[in-house]
Design a protein around this motif. Structure first.
Motif, PDB file in Angstrom:
ATOM      1  N   ALA A 110       0.834  -1.206   0.000  1.00  0.00           N
ATOM      2  CA  ALA A 110       0.000   0.000   0.000  1.00  0.00           C
ATOM      3  C   ALA A 110       0.869   1.257   0.000  1.00  0.00           C
ATOM      4  O   ALA A 110       0.558   2.242  -0.674  1.00  0.00           O
ATOM      5  N   ASP A 111       1.968   1.207   0.735  1.00  0.00           N
ATOM      6  CA  ASP A 111       2.892   2.348   0.771  1.00  0.00           C
ATOM      7  C   ASP A 111       3.518   2.577  -0.600  1.00  0.00           C
ATOM      8  O   ASP A 111       3.684   3.720  -1.049  1.00  0.00           O
ATOM      9  N   TYR A 112       3.863   1.492  -1.293  1.00  0.00           N
ATOM     10  CA  TYR A 112       4.440   1.574  -2.642  1.00  0.00           C
ATOM     11  C   TYR A 112       3.467   2.263  -3.589  1.00  0.00           C
ATOM     12  O   TYR A 112       3.836   3.168  -4.342  1.00  0.00           O
ATOM     13  N   GLU A 113       2.202   1.839  -3.531  1.00  0.00           N
ATOM     14  CA  GLU A 113       1.216   2.420  -4.433  1.00  0.00           C
ATOM     15  C   GLU A 113       0.935   3.877  -4.075  1.00  0.00           C
ATOM     16  O   GLU A 113       0.763   4.727  -4.952  1.00  0.00           O
ATOM     17  N   ALA A 114       0.864   4.176  -2.774  1.00  0.00           N
ATOM     18  CA  ALA A 114       0.628   5.561  -2.356  1.00  0.00           C
ATOM     19  C   ALA A 114       1.751   6.469  -2.831  1.00  0.00           C
ATOM     20  O   ALA A 114       1.518   7.617  -3.229  1.00  0.00           O
ATOM     21  N   LEU A 200      -4.678  10.785   1.426  1.00  0.00           N
ATOM     22  CA  LEU A 200      -4.767   9.657   0.509  1.00  0.00           C
ATOM     23  C   LEU A 200      -4.720   8.379   1.329  1.00  0.00           C
ATOM     24  O   LEU A 200      -3.836   8.205   2.168  1.00  0.00           O
ATOM     25  N   MET A 201      -5.691   7.497   1.111  1.00  0.00           N
ATOM     26  CA  MET A 201      -5.739   6.212   1.809  1.00  0.00           C
ATOM     27  C   MET A 201      -5.760   5.086   0.793  1.00  0.00           C
ATOM     28  O   MET A 201      -6.637   5.057  -0.087  1.00  0.00           O
ATOM     29  N   VAL A 202      -4.796   4.201   0.900  1.00  0.00           N
ATOM     30  CA  VAL A 202      -4.712   3.043   0.012  1.00  0.00           C
ATOM     31  C   VAL A 202      -4.936   1.786   0.851  1.00  0.00           C
ATOM     32  O   VAL A 202      -4.236   1.552   1.840  1.00  0.00           O
ATOM     33  N   PHE A 203      -5.929   0.987   0.455  1.00  0.00           N
ATOM     34  CA  PHE A 203      -6.236  -0.287   1.110  1.00  0.00           C
ATOM     35  C   PHE A 203      -5.817  -1.415   0.173  1.00  0.00           C
ATOM     36  O   PHE A 203      -6.205  -1.421  -0.995  1.00  0.00           O
ATOM     37  N   VAL A 204      -5.059  -2.367   0.672  1.00  0.00           N
ATOM     38  CA  VAL A 204      -4.676  -3.542  -0.113  1.00  0.00           C
ATOM     39  C   VAL A 204      -5.201  -4.775   0.624  1.00  0.00           C
ATOM     40  O   VAL A 204      -4.856  -5.004   1.793  1.00  0.00           O
ATOM     41  N   PHE A 205      -6.038  -5.554  -0.063  1.00  0.00           N
ATOM     42  CA  PHE A 205      -6.639  -6.748   0.522  1.00  0.00           C
ATOM     43  C   PHE A 205      -5.982  -7.991  -0.073  1.00  0.00           C
ATOM     44  O   PHE A 205      -5.541  -7.979  -1.215  1.00  0.00           O
ATOM     45  N   SER A 206      -5.977  -9.067   0.705  1.00  0.00           N
ATOM     46  CA  SER A 206      -5.324 -10.287   0.236  1.00  0.00           C
ATOM     47  C   SER A 206      -6.091 -11.516   0.695  1.00  0.00           C
ATOM     48  O   SER A 206      -6.725 -11.522   1.765  1.00  0.00           O
ATOM     49  N   THR A 207      -6.041 -12.558  -0.119  1.00  0.00           N
ATOM     50  CA  THR A 207      -6.620 -13.857   0.249  1.00  0.00           C
ATOM     51  C   THR A 207      -5.543 -14.773   0.799  1.00  0.00           C
ATOM     52  O   THR A 207      -5.622 -15.991   0.682  1.00  0.00           O
ATOM     53  N   GLY A 208      -4.505 -14.211   1.370  1.00  0.00           N
ATOM     54  CA  GLY A 208      -3.407 -15.003   1.928  1.00  0.00           C
ATOM     55  C   GLY A 208      -3.888 -15.978   2.982  1.00  0.00           C
ATOM     56  O   GLY A 208      -4.944 -15.805   3.590  1.00  0.00           O
ATOM     57  N   PRO A 209      -3.121 -17.015   3.227  1.00  0.00           N
ATOM     58  CA  PRO A 209      -3.554 -18.107   4.105  1.00  0.00           C
ATOM     59  C   PRO A 209      -3.456 -17.751   5.588  1.00  0.00           C
ATOM     60  O   PRO A 209      -2.531 -18.164   6.285  1.00  0.00           O
ATOM     61  N   ILE A 210      -4.422 -16.966   6.117  1.00  0.00           N
ATOM     62  CA  ILE A 210      -4.465 -16.695   7.546  1.00  0.00           C
ATOM     63  C   ILE A 210      -5.347 -17.769   8.182  1.00  0.00           C
ATOM     64  O   ILE A 210      -6.539 -17.591   8.404  1.00  0.00           O
ATOM     65  N   ASP A 211      -4.763 -18.922   8.420  1.00  0.00           N
ATOM     66  CA  ASP A 211      -5.467 -20.048   9.029  1.00  0.00           C
ATOM     67  C   ASP A 211      -4.980 -20.151  10.465  1.00  0.00           C
ATOM     68  O   ASP A 211      -3.864 -20.623  10.730  1.00  0.00           O
ATOM     69  N   LEU A 212      -5.803 -19.705  11.412  1.00  0.00           N
ATOM     70  CA  LEU A 212      -5.355 -19.611  12.795  1.00  0.00           C
ATOM     71  C   LEU A 212      -4.945 -20.966  13.371  1.00  0.00           C
ATOM     72  O   LEU A 212      -3.923 -21.074  14.051  1.00  0.00           O
TER      73      LEU A 212
END
Length: 336
Positions: A110-114, A200-212
């Motif tokens: 997100a910082d890169y894109e901002a 400016l607010m950049v949100f980056v979402f991911s389907t990464g494997p957050i399996d607790l």
């Protein structure tokens, strides 16, 4: 006036620990006070009995917990980013969706894109920018090791308060699709103040494997790999230790300390849960994005590494909790 005496003149003697000043004669009033103070408080007996233990304690002390908050920007920008994630997770919870974990790698993306948006937009243009223009994220995704995951991006210019902003975005069909996509598990946010005065607010979402559950078991696997390398017996996964560790993971979200929110020691969770053990040990951490990162941080700390490699420990439970603001809180509970 300071006069350096000859080697035959004893000059000032301020104790063996300050023999360097031995050949100096003090003539000014200020240095006279300095001499009295040093002789009184740093004489040999006082130095070795009081000051040396304090110096050693300061040199050897390590924090009781490991933190890994890695959100780009100023303190104010990072605080706003965390608040936005917290409010978004509250809204997702109302829709029975999982919390999004705040991921430092996604924050870097997100910082890169901002940075690109900021560089490409003139101050006059920031009030009506083309936020729908696609940006090639393949480079930062590879750089920050999230290239194998599905990623969504939202870009917003606004000065609205966090809750009002999230509510406004929720009412937008396209933005709400990203914000409430059920398969997203991670989020990164970058807030940047623009020359125009807007944020400016950049949100980056991911389907990464957050399996607790899987993450907790992976921590145990890494512990045993480290112990095997050190020539130690493995620790067995303990469901009762894991239950107690999960209680502590929720508690350290309130108070990141080995002292429980009630004021009692962490070890009371063992007796509270009626776990039979000859001894126990606890490691805690906050903010790390995955098992390998949190284990690297624990192994880099002498006190935490000692628990991981203690020969007498034979059982382990791991707790992991995602707070409403998306941060991960980790605990290890070792038992003899």
């Amino acid at each position: 006036m300071i006069t350096v005496r000859s080697l035959k003149d004893p000059g000032l003697s301020a104790g063996p620990c300050f023999g360097l000043f031995k050949k100096i004669q003090l003539r000014s009033f200020g240095l006279f006070i300095y001499r009295v103070f040093m002789r009184k408080f740093f004489s040999a007996p006082v130095f070795w009995a009081v000051w040396m233990p304090l110096f050693l304690a300061a040199a050897l002390f390590r924090p009781a917990e490991v933190r890994a908050w890695q959100i780009p920007g100023t303190v104010q920008e990072a605080t706003l980013a965390v608040e936005l994630v917290k409010i978004l997770n509250q809204e997702r919870q109302q829709d029975s969706l999982r919390f999004l974990a705040l991921d430092s790698a996604l924050c870097d993306v997100a910082d890169y894109e901002a940075a690109i948006l900021t560089r490409n937009l003139s101050p006059e243009a920031t009030r009506h920018p083309n936020l729908n223009k696609p940006i090639n994220l393949s480079v930062p995704l590879r750089q920050f090791q999230v290239s194998g995951q599905a990623v969504g991006v939202l870009r917003v210019f606004s000065n609205l308060e966090p809750r009002e902003l999230i509510m406004t975005m929720s009412s937008n069909l396209e933005e709400s699709k990203e914000m409430f996509y059920e398969k997203y598990t991670g989020i990164g946010v970058r807030v940047r103040e623009m020359p125009s005065g807007q944020k400016l607010m950049v949100f980056v979402f991911s389907t990464g494997p957050i399996d607790l559950i899987r993450f907790r078991k992976q921590v145990c696997e890494i512990v045993n790999a480290v112990r095997q390398k050190a020539g130690l017996n493995p620790v067995a996964w303990s469901d009762e230790a894991a239950r107690a560790a999960q209680i502590r993971a929720r508690e350290i979200e309130q108070k990141l300390s080995h002292t429980r929110p009630s004021g009692r020691s962490w070890s009371t969770v063992v007796t509270d849960e009626k776990i039979a053990a000859a001894g126990s040990g606890e490691n805690i951490a906050a903010g790390q994005r995955d098992p390998r990162k949190v284990m690297n941080d624990w192994l880099s700390s002498r006190e935490h590494r000692t628990n991981i490699l203690k020969r007498d420990f034979n059982r382990l439970g791991v707790g992991l909790f995602i707070s409403p603001d998306g941060r991960l809180f980790w605990t290890q509970l070792f038992l003899e």
